[in-house]
Motif scaffolding. Sequence first.
Motif, short mmCIF file in Angstrom:
data_model
loop_
_atom_site.label_atom_id
_atom_site.label_comp_id
_atom_site.label_asym_id
_atom_site.label_seq_id
_atom_site.Cartn_x
_atom_site.Cartn_y
_atom_site.Cartn_z
N ARG A 65 0.84 -1.19 0.00
CA ARG A 65 0.00 0.00 0.00
C ARG A 65 0.88 1.24 0.00
O ARG A 65 1.82 1.35 0.80
N ASP A 66 0.59 2.17 -0.88
CA ASP A 66 1.38 3.39 -1.01
C ASP A 66 1.46 4.13 0.32
O ASP A 66 0.43 4.36 0.98
N GLN A 67 2.67 4.46 0.70
CA GLN A 67 2.96 5.23 1.91
C GLN A 67 2.61 4.50 3.20
O GLN A 67 2.74 5.08 4.28
N ARG A 68 2.17 3.25 3.10
CA ARG A 68 1.74 2.54 4.32
C ARG A 68 2.49 1.22 4.53
O ARG A 68 2.34 0.60 5.58
N GLY A 69 3.22 0.77 3.54
CA GLY A 69 4.02 -0.43 3.72
C GLY A 69 3.35 -1.69 3.19
O GLY A 69 2.45 -1.65 2.35
N PHE A 70 3.79 -2.84 3.74
CA PHE A 70 3.34 -4.14 3.28
C PHE A 70 2.37 -4.77 4.28
O PHE A 70 2.53 -4.62 5.49
#
Length: 226
Positions: A65-70
């Motif tokens: 997820r963009d800017q939120r990690g895995f």
Amino acid sequence: MNEPIVRLTTSSTVYDRIRDDILAGSLAPGLKLRIEFVCERYGTGASPVREALNRLSSEGLVERRDQRGFYVSQVSLAQLAELVKTRCWLEGIAVRESILHRTVAWEEGVVLAFHRLSRTPRSLDPASYSFNPDWEERHREFHHALIANCGSSWLLGFCRDMRDQADRYRRLAAARVYPARQGPDEHREIMDAAIDGEVERTVELLQRHYQKTLTIIETDFAVAVD
């Protein structure tokens, strides 16, 4: 000079371990895979972890997820139903081709794979479900043996990836549905039909086998939500 090789080997090892834990349910759907957490869990550095997570993301087992990690990819009955439908289509083609072009070596491989599966207990504890990695491996080997003679490495690769995804759902439900479905009867029927050259019956039995798994998991999910 050997550093890239070492990093690749480490990344592959981490990938295998994370993948196994996702398929087994040890890493729960929706879990955030913080880099620090993964490094500590598997005792490795950040670079191999990122490489492994990116690879798993391309396979659909991890969501980036963009800017939120895995995150570990979520599961849903709608996705499972689509997966089973597609698996029935492709493995139907693969097993049909395997039977139409059958050889003695292929038949012996199917029989041997079934024998090994039937001799391996579904659970390490007969009284309750306890994950048995040997049964899981024998189960995968049997279903691969059925379609191994299809003549297409592409088709086998697609079937393998779908099998991985299906195994994830099956294992998430295994503890609650055991021992309702632990015997070898369904697999024996499929093997007998395949060895006897009964193409349409084999396809029907294999698809019924997967549809039954879908029904069991759907029921389990419904109970778990109530």
